[in-house]
Write a protein that holds these residues in place. Sequence first.
Motif, PDB file in Angstrom:
ATOM      1  N   GLY A   1       0.829  -1.200   0.000  1.00 27.42           N
ATOM      2  CA  GLY A   1       0.000   0.000   0.000  1.00 27.42           C
ATOM      3  C   GLY A   1       0.865   1.252   0.000  1.00 27.42           C
TER       4      GLY A   1
ATOM      5  N   ALA B   1      -0.557  -5.032  -1.617  1.00 30.00           N
ATOM      6  CA  ALA B   1      -1.957  -4.622  -1.780  1.00 30.00           C
ATOM      7  C   ALA B   1      -2.827  -5.783  -2.257  1.00 30.00           C
TER       8      ALA B   1
ATOM      9  N   TYR C   1      -5.060  -7.230   0.360  1.00 24.60           N
ATOM     10  CA  TYR C   1      -6.042  -6.367   1.035  1.00 24.60           C
ATOM     11  C   TYR C   1      -7.475  -6.843   0.777  1.00 24.60           C
TER      12      TYR C   1
ATOM     13  N   LEU D   1      -7.418   2.544  -0.305  1.00 19.60           N
ATOM     14  CA  LEU D   1      -6.097   2.853  -0.864  1.00 19.60           C
ATOM     15  C   LEU D   1      -6.255   3.585  -2.194  1.00 19.60           C
TER      16      LEU D   1
END
Length: 254
Positions: free
Chosen positions: A96, A133, A136, A144
């Motif tokens: 991220g 990411a 996630y 994000l």
Amino acid sequence: MSGDAAIRVAGLEKSFSDLHVLRGVDFEVDRGRIFALLGSNGAGKTTVVRILATLLKADAGTAVVHGFDVAAQAQDVRESISLTGQFAAVDEILSGRENLVLVARLRHLKNPGAIADDLLARFGLVEAGGRRAGTYSGGMRRRLDIAMSLIGDPPVIFLDEPTTGLDPQARIEVWKAVKELAGRGTTVLLTTQYLDEAEHLADRIAILHEGTIIANGTLAELKELLPPVEVEYVEKQPSLEDVFLAIVGDGTDK
Ligand SMILES: Nc1ncnc2c1ncn2[C@@H]1O[C@H](COP(=O)(O)OP(=O)(O)O)[C@@H](O)[C@H]1O
Ligand SMILES: [Mg+2]
């Protein structure tokens, strides 16, 4: 009308061959407000956003964003906006934090690391910041994505269906992130098919239906459009859905 409008749209028309999607769309968004463009799937919400973001040319009408005409001053408009779509621009291989640093570098900003850390904190991603990411949840990715769109502090942000496809918990996380934006003076135009989303987030709501804005006002103003409720034993607050159905009909013969 108000000289301080961040977005001003007048008489906007757009057709795709013989499909007349926008038939004269008018609305204004004041600076620092959250404005929801509400409409069913296929109503033309993304078409409006793409015209405002200079990705598509209108057939007729005018649109001014942050004081710049979208047709005549497209480059100035682009420098004043960010657009976050339904399909996140997040790179799954990067963490991220790396995603944020990359965008800050691409925009030639000083201290990309500090910018990234600030945004991670604002969007509740500090702990997840070092993780790829790709790991996630949907809500974290969307947060994000919104954080990435804020790099460079654009005064006007377009969020095209920011919560479509998210589970209820993730939607609430994204709602918090959107409210955070307007709290800092950013103007937000969001599109949604969800009546409750418009109801929760927006200062003003405009309903796009069959090519025009059929209602535009605060939630309280829209609820006043409902026919008066007859005698009921329990007072019931109408939902935005009731308002929507009262205006456009529910598709059944009356
Ligand atoms: N590039 C395009 N070419 C042809 N038809 C399009 C194009 N973009 C959108 N449309 C059509 O225009 C209508 C409105 O689309 P859109 O603005 O994406 O609606 P919404 O975002 O409200 O779901 C839809 O019927 C869609 O199929
Ligand atoms: Mg759309």
